[in-house]
Design a protein around this motif. Structure first.
Motif, PDB file in Angstrom:
ATOM      1  N   VAL A  40       5.441  -6.108 -14.136  1.00  0.00           N
ATOM      2  CA  VAL A  40       5.473  -5.991 -12.686  1.00  0.00           C
ATOM      3  C   VAL A  40       5.549  -7.406 -12.111  1.00  0.00           C
ATOM      4  CG1 VAL A  40       2.966  -6.048 -12.392  1.00  0.00           C
ATOM      5  CG2 VAL A  40       4.345  -4.784 -10.773  1.00  0.00           C
ATOM      6  N   ARG A  41       6.012  -7.501 -10.882  1.00  0.00           N
ATOM      7  CA  ARG A  41       6.075  -8.824 -10.242  1.00  0.00           C
ATOM      8  C   ARG A  41       4.660  -9.367 -10.016  1.00  0.00           C
ATOM      9  NH1 ARG A  41      10.131 -10.395  -5.611  1.00  0.00           N
ATOM     10  NH2 ARG A  41      11.306  -9.179  -7.094  1.00  0.00           N
ATOM     11  N   HIS A  42       4.461 -10.637 -10.306  1.00  0.00           N
ATOM     12  CA  HIS A  42       3.174 -11.317 -10.087  1.00  0.00           C
ATOM     13  C   HIS A  42       2.740 -11.105  -8.641  1.00  0.00           C
ATOM     14  CE1 HIS A  42       0.186 -14.512 -10.057  1.00  0.00           C
ATOM     15  NE2 HIS A  42       0.793 -15.025  -9.011  1.00  0.00           N
ATOM     16  N   ASN A  43       1.532 -10.561  -8.447  1.00  0.00           N
ATOM     17  CA  ASN A  43       1.040 -10.302  -7.095  1.00  0.00           C
ATOM     18  C   ASN A  43      -0.479 -10.417  -7.087  1.00  0.00           C
ATOM     19  OD1 ASN A  43       0.269  -9.190  -4.605  1.00  0.00           O
ATOM     20  ND2 ASN A  43       2.108  -7.925  -4.540  1.00  0.00           N
ATOM     21  N   PRO A  44      -0.993 -11.608  -6.763  1.00  0.00           N
ATOM     22  CA  PRO A  44      -2.443 -11.816  -6.782  1.00  0.00           C
ATOM     23  C   PRO A  44      -3.188 -10.945  -5.771  1.00  0.00           C
ATOM     24  CG  PRO A  44      -1.278 -13.915  -6.535  1.00  0.00           C
ATOM     25  CD  PRO A  44      -0.258 -12.835  -6.485  1.00  0.00           C
ATOM     26  N   GLU A  45      -2.564 -10.604  -4.658  1.00  0.00           N
ATOM     27  CA  GLU A  45      -3.227  -9.774  -3.660  1.00  0.00           C
ATOM     28  C   GLU A  45      -3.464  -8.357  -4.193  1.00  0.00           C
ATOM     29  OE1 GLU A  45      -0.366 -11.555  -2.871  1.00  0.00           O
ATOM     30  OE2 GLU A  45      -1.454 -13.209  -1.924  1.00  0.00           O
ATOM     31  N   VAL A  46      -2.460  -7.790  -4.832  1.00  0.00           N
ATOM     32  CA  VAL A  46      -2.616  -6.454  -5.423  1.00  0.00           C
ATOM     33  C   VAL A  46      -3.631  -6.528  -6.560  1.00  0.00           C
ATOM     34  CG1 VAL A  46      -1.466  -4.608  -6.693  1.00  0.00           C
ATOM     35  CG2 VAL A  46      -0.343  -5.642  -4.710  1.00  0.00           C
ATOM     36  N   ALA A  47      -3.549  -7.570  -7.365  1.00  0.00           N
ATOM     37  CA  ALA A  47      -4.500  -7.751  -8.461  1.00  0.00           C
ATOM     38  C   ALA A  47      -5.927  -7.780  -7.929  1.00  0.00           C
ATOM     39  CB  ALA A  47      -4.189  -9.034  -9.228  1.00  0.00           C
ATOM     40  N   ALA A  48      -6.160  -8.546  -6.876  1.00  0.00           N
ATOM     41  CA  ALA A  48      -7.506  -8.642  -6.300  1.00  0.00           C
ATOM     42  C   ALA A  48      -7.996  -7.290  -5.805  1.00  0.00           C
ATOM     43  CB  ALA A  48      -7.515  -9.659  -5.158  1.00  0.00           C
ATOM     44  N   GLY A  49      -7.103  -6.475  -5.268  1.00  0.00           N
ATOM     45  CA  GLY A  49      -7.483  -5.138  -4.823  1.00  0.00           C
ATOM     46  C   GLY A  49      -7.974  -4.279  -5.980  1.00  0.00           C
ATOM     47  N   TYR A  50      -7.283  -4.345  -7.104  1.00  0.00           N
ATOM     48  CA  TYR A  50      -7.721  -3.594  -8.286  1.00  0.00           C
ATOM     49  C   TYR A  50      -9.035  -4.154  -8.826  1.00  0.00           C
ATOM     50  CZ  TYR A  50      -3.621  -0.623  -8.787  1.00  0.00           C
ATOM     51  OH  TYR A  50      -2.656   0.336  -8.597  1.00  0.00           O
ATOM     52  N   PHE A  51      -9.153  -5.471  -8.895  1.00  0.00           N
ATOM     53  CA  PHE A  51     -10.398  -6.075  -9.371  1.00  0.00           C
ATOM     54  C   PHE A  51     -11.569  -5.692  -8.459  1.00  0.00           C
ATOM     55  CE2 PHE A  51      -7.687  -9.778 -11.155  1.00  0.00           C
ATOM     56  CZ  PHE A  51      -7.496  -9.112 -12.354  1.00  0.00           C
ATOM     57  N   ARG A  52     -11.336  -5.745  -7.147  1.00  0.00           N
ATOM     58  CA  ARG A  52     -12.371  -5.403  -6.172  1.00  0.00           C
ATOM     59  C   ARG A  52     -12.815  -3.954  -6.343  1.00  0.00           C
ATOM     60  NH1 ARG A  52      -9.618  -6.883  -2.173  1.00  0.00           N
ATOM     61  NH2 ARG A  52     -10.154  -9.066  -2.315  1.00  0.00           N
ATOM     62  N   ALA A  53     -11.865  -3.054  -6.556  1.00  0.00           N
ATOM     63  CA  ALA A  53     -12.183  -1.635  -6.720  1.00  0.00           C
ATOM     64  C   ALA A  53     -13.068  -1.397  -7.933  1.00  0.00           C
ATOM     65  CB  ALA A  53     -10.896  -0.820  -6.837  1.00  0.00           C
TER      66      ALA A  53
END
Length: 112
Positions: free
Chosen positions: A86-99
């Motif tokens: 998938v395209r590198h996306n730190p914002e989406v990553a942070a959402g998953y980590f936060r969840a």
């Protein structure tokens, strides 16, 4: 369940026929077993018993993550953070980590 069936048919197109996972594991994963889905995600990410396929890894992990599994949410977050399948996306990553952070030390660490 209709969407799961369609997703699995589309995702299966990316999997090489000579690199099939064990039938029992695949059966359990396609019927919604979160542990089996995550096992397939790790197998495809690492190329263990199947050809390495980041897109297939992400497909299986997202099925478990969408059902709230913290390990799967951390897995998907890491894939987005690294840009694997998938395209590198730190914002989406942070959402998953936060969840997942309240239930997964790894996700909390990755969020930090």
């Amino acid at each position: 369940m209709k969407h799961l069936s369609l997703l699995l048919r589309v995702g299966a197109l990316a999997v090489r026929a000579d690199a099939e996972p064990p039938a029992e594991l695949l059966d359990r994963a396609t019927t919604g077993d979160i542990r089996a889905q995550l096992s397939l995600a790790y197998a495809y990410r690492d190329g263990k018993g199947v050809s390495r396929d980041y897109a297939a890894a992400l497909l299986w992990a997202r099925l478990a993550a969408d059902r709230g599994d913290p390990a799967a949410q951390d897995f998907v977050g890491w894939m987005f953070f690294q840009g694997l399948g998938v395209r590198h996306n730190p914002e989406v990553a942070a959402g998953y980590f936060r969840a997942a952070a309240g239930k997964s030390a790894a996700a909390a660490w990755n969020l930090g």
